[in-house]
Write a protein that holds these residues in place. Structure first.
Motif, PDB file in Angstrom:
ATOM      1  N   GLY A 189      -6.243  80.016   8.998  1.00 55.06           N
ATOM      2  CA  GLY A 189      -4.916  80.400   9.552  1.00 55.06           C
ATOM      3  C   GLY A 189      -3.759  79.501   9.532  1.00 55.06           C
ATOM      4  O   GLY A 189      -2.784  79.776   9.689  1.00 55.06           O
ATOM      5  N   ALA A 190      -4.304  78.009   9.196  1.00 53.29           N
ATOM      6  CA  ALA A 190      -3.219  77.251   8.992  1.00 53.29           C
ATOM      7  C   ALA A 190      -2.198  77.167   8.175  1.00 53.29           C
ATOM      8  O   ALA A 190      -2.336  78.057   6.972  1.00 53.29           O
ATOM      9  CB  ALA A 190      -3.987  75.804   8.861  1.00 53.29           C
ATOM     10  N   THR A 191      -0.791  77.030   8.727  1.00 53.22           N
ATOM     11  CA  THR A 191       0.200  76.780   7.730  1.00 53.22           C
ATOM     12  C   THR A 191       0.447  75.404   7.175  1.00 53.22           C
ATOM     13  O   THR A 191       0.139  74.412   7.868  1.00 53.22           O
ATOM     14  CB  THR A 191       1.676  77.218   8.356  1.00 53.22           C
ATOM     15  N   TYR A 192       0.441  75.251   5.964  1.00 52.14           N
ATOM     16  CA  TYR A 192       0.720  73.999   5.218  1.00 52.14           C
ATOM     17  C   TYR A 192       2.277  73.689   4.873  1.00 52.14           C
ATOM     18  O   TYR A 192       2.860  74.360   4.319  1.00 52.14           O
ATOM     19  CB  TYR A 192      -0.280  73.724   4.116  1.00 52.14           C
ATOM     20  N   ALA A 193       2.376  72.431   4.861  1.00 49.66           N
ATOM     21  CA  ALA A 193       3.930  71.889   4.415  1.00 49.66           C
ATOM     22  C   ALA A 193       3.738  70.761   3.477  1.00 49.66           C
ATOM     23  O   ALA A 193       2.786  70.116   3.370  1.00 49.66           O
ATOM     24  CB  ALA A 193       4.463  71.394   5.569  1.00 49.66           C
ATOM     25  N   GLN A 200       0.129  69.001   4.335  1.00 50.66           N
ATOM     26  CA  GLN A 200      -0.304  68.728   5.654  1.00 50.66           C
ATOM     27  C   GLN A 200      -0.165  69.938   6.589  1.00 50.66           C
ATOM     28  O   GLN A 200       0.710  70.953   6.126  1.00 50.66           O
ATOM     29  CB  GLN A 200       0.590  67.651   6.287  1.00 50.66           C
ATOM     30  N   ILE A 201      -1.149  69.997   7.546  1.00 47.39           N
ATOM     31  CA  ILE A 201      -0.963  70.917   8.418  1.00 47.39           C
ATOM     32  C   ILE A 201       0.485  70.864   9.200  1.00 47.39           C
ATOM     33  O   ILE A 201       0.968  69.987   9.617  1.00 47.39           O
ATOM     34  CB  ILE A 201      -1.889  71.009   9.595  1.00 47.39           C
ATOM     35  N   GLY A 259       8.882  68.650   3.105  1.00 49.62           N
ATOM     36  CA  GLY A 259       8.832  69.714   4.513  1.00 49.62           C
ATOM     37  C   GLY A 259       8.753  71.023   4.068  1.00 49.62           C
ATOM     38  O   GLY A 259       8.516  72.153   4.980  1.00 49.62           O
ATOM     39  N   ALA A 260       8.927  71.677   2.872  1.00 47.45           N
ATOM     40  CA  ALA A 260       8.904  73.003   2.548  1.00 47.45           C
ATOM     41  C   ALA A 260       7.248  73.612   2.594  1.00 47.45           C
ATOM     42  O   ALA A 260       6.389  72.702   2.700  1.00 47.45           O
ATOM     43  CB  ALA A 260       9.129  73.219   1.124  1.00 47.45           C
ATOM     44  N   LEU A 261       7.428  74.576   3.258  1.00 42.09           N
ATOM     45  CA  LEU A 261       5.855  75.499   3.502  1.00 42.09           C
ATOM     46  C   LEU A 261       5.376  75.654   1.936  1.00 42.09           C
ATOM     47  O   LEU A 261       6.161  76.228   0.888  1.00 42.09           O
ATOM     48  CB  LEU A 261       6.058  76.596   4.309  1.00 42.09           C
ATOM     49  N   ILE A 262       4.115  75.554   1.912  1.00 46.57           N
ATOM     50  CA  ILE A 262       3.369  75.943   0.698  1.00 46.57           C
ATOM     51  C   ILE A 262       2.434  77.288   0.948  1.00 46.57           C
ATOM     52  O   ILE A 262       1.658  77.565   1.673  1.00 46.57           O
ATOM     53  CB  ILE A 262       2.219  75.090   0.352  1.00 46.57           C
TER      54      ILE A 262
END
Ligand SMILES: [Zn+2]
Length: 273
Positions: A189-193, A200-201, A259-262
Motif C-alpha cells: 500500500g506504499a506510495t512511491y515518489a 523511494q517510499i 518528487g513526482a509520485l509514480i
C-alpha cells in the motif's frame, strides 16, 4: 453476418456454404473454444472467412480467452458500462486511461490483470481509485514483512538504520509494482515518489522509524504468491548494485520530475522485470 450470398471455393470454384462450428485453439498457452462462422466448401472441405467473419472470430477468441482466464470479456465491459449509463469516455476517466484503451478492450485487446482490476473497480461504480497505493491499505508493518522476506532471500540485511532505505525501497518498489502488474494489487500500500536516487517510499523520512519498529505479530503474513514476487525480484537483482542500476534505467522513473509520485499503473511499462 451473412453479407455475402455466394462464395466460391478458391480451390475448385464450387459454391461454399455457411458453417457454424465451435473450434478449439491454443491461444497464449491456454486451450480455448470459440464459435466461428465461416464458409466451407462441401466438396473439398476448404474453409474461408470474410473480413467481418474474421473480425468476429478474433473477438470470439479474445472473449473466450478472457473468460477462461478470469478477465472481463469485451462483452462484459460493454454490458456493465451501459448498465451504468457511462460513455466510453466516462469510463476512461474513472480508471483513468485514454478512451482508445476502452475501445480496444471492448474489442479484441486483452487487458492485463492490473488493468482488469481497475476496470472492475470503475464498473462497480467506485469512483476512480487512488492510483498511488496499488489498491490496498498502507501498512508500515507490511513493508517490514516484505523487506524481511527480501533479507531472507538475499541472505543479507537491507533494512538498516541510517541508510534511508537506499536499496530497500528499490526492492520494495519492484515487488509492489510486480504484484500490481500481475494481480492488480500491491503488497504494502506504499506510495512511491521519483527521487534523484531512484523510486523511494513517499515521505520515507517520517516513516522509516515506524517501519523498523513495526510490531509485525499482528500483520498479515505474505501469501505464497507474494513470496514468489519477492523471490523473482531477488533473483533478478541479487546485488544492491543490480537493483540500483535497474531502477535508473526504468523509463517510468526517468521521465518523472523529481518528487513526482509514480502510479502503480506504470507497472505496465517496467522494462527490467
Ligand atoms: Zn472446394
Amino acid at each position: 453476418m451473412s453479407e455475402k450470398k455466394h462464395m466460391l471455393c478458391p480451390k475448385d470454384n464450387h459454391y461454399m456454404k455457411l458453417a457454424h462450428r465451435a473450434k478449439k485453439v491454443r491461444f497464449r498457452d491456454t486451450l480455448i473454444e470459440y464459435n466461428a462462422e465461416r464458409y466451407r466448401c462441401p466438396d473439398c472441405g476448404t474453409e474461408t472467412a470474410t473480413i467481418p467473419q474474421a473480425a468476429q472470430i478474433q473477438k470470439s477468441i479474445s472473449d473466450s480467452y478472457r473468460e477462461k482466464t478470469g478477465l472481463l470479456t469485451g462483452k462484459d465491459i460493454v454490458r456493465k458500462r451501459k448498465e451504468l449509463k457511462l460513455s466510453q469516455q466516462d469510463l476512461a476517466h474513472r480508471i483513468p486511461v485514454g478512451i482508445a484503451s476502452i475501445k480496444r478492450w471492448e474489442g479484441t485487446a486483452i487487458q492485463t490483470k492490473s488493468m482488469d482490476q481497475l476496470l472492475r473497480n470503475a464498473l462497480q461504480g467506485k469512483v476512480c481509485g487512488d492510483p498511488y497505493t496499488g489498491n490496498r491499505e498502507f501498512s508500515t508493518g507490511r513493508i517490514k514483512v516484505l523487506l524481511s522476506h527480501f533479507e531472507f532471500q538475499l541472505n543479507r540485511k537491507i533494512l538498516k538504520k541510517g541508510d534511508r532505505l537506499l536499496y530497500a525501497a528499490k526492492y520494495a518498489w519492484y515487488a509492489d509494482m510486480l504484484a500490481f502488474r500481475e494481480r492488480g494489487e500491491g503488497i504494502t500500500g506504499a506510495t512511491y515518489a521519483a527521487l534523484p536516487n531512484g523510486p523511494q517510499i513517499n515521505n520515507y523520512k517520517d516513516l522509516i522509524d515506524d517501519i523498523i519498529n513495526a510490531d509485525i505479530s499482528a500483520i498479515t503474513p505474505l501469501t505464497n504468491e507474494e513470496k514468489r514476487f519477492v523471490e523473482r525480484v531477488a533473483r533478478t537483482f541479487p546485488r544492491d548494485n543490480d537493483v540500483y542500476k535497474a531502477v535508473h534505467n526504468e523509463p517510468v522513473w526517468k521521465e518523472k520530475m523529481t518528487g513526482a509520485l509514480i502510479p502503480y499503473t506504470d507497472a505496465e511499462r517496467l522494462t527490467k522485470i
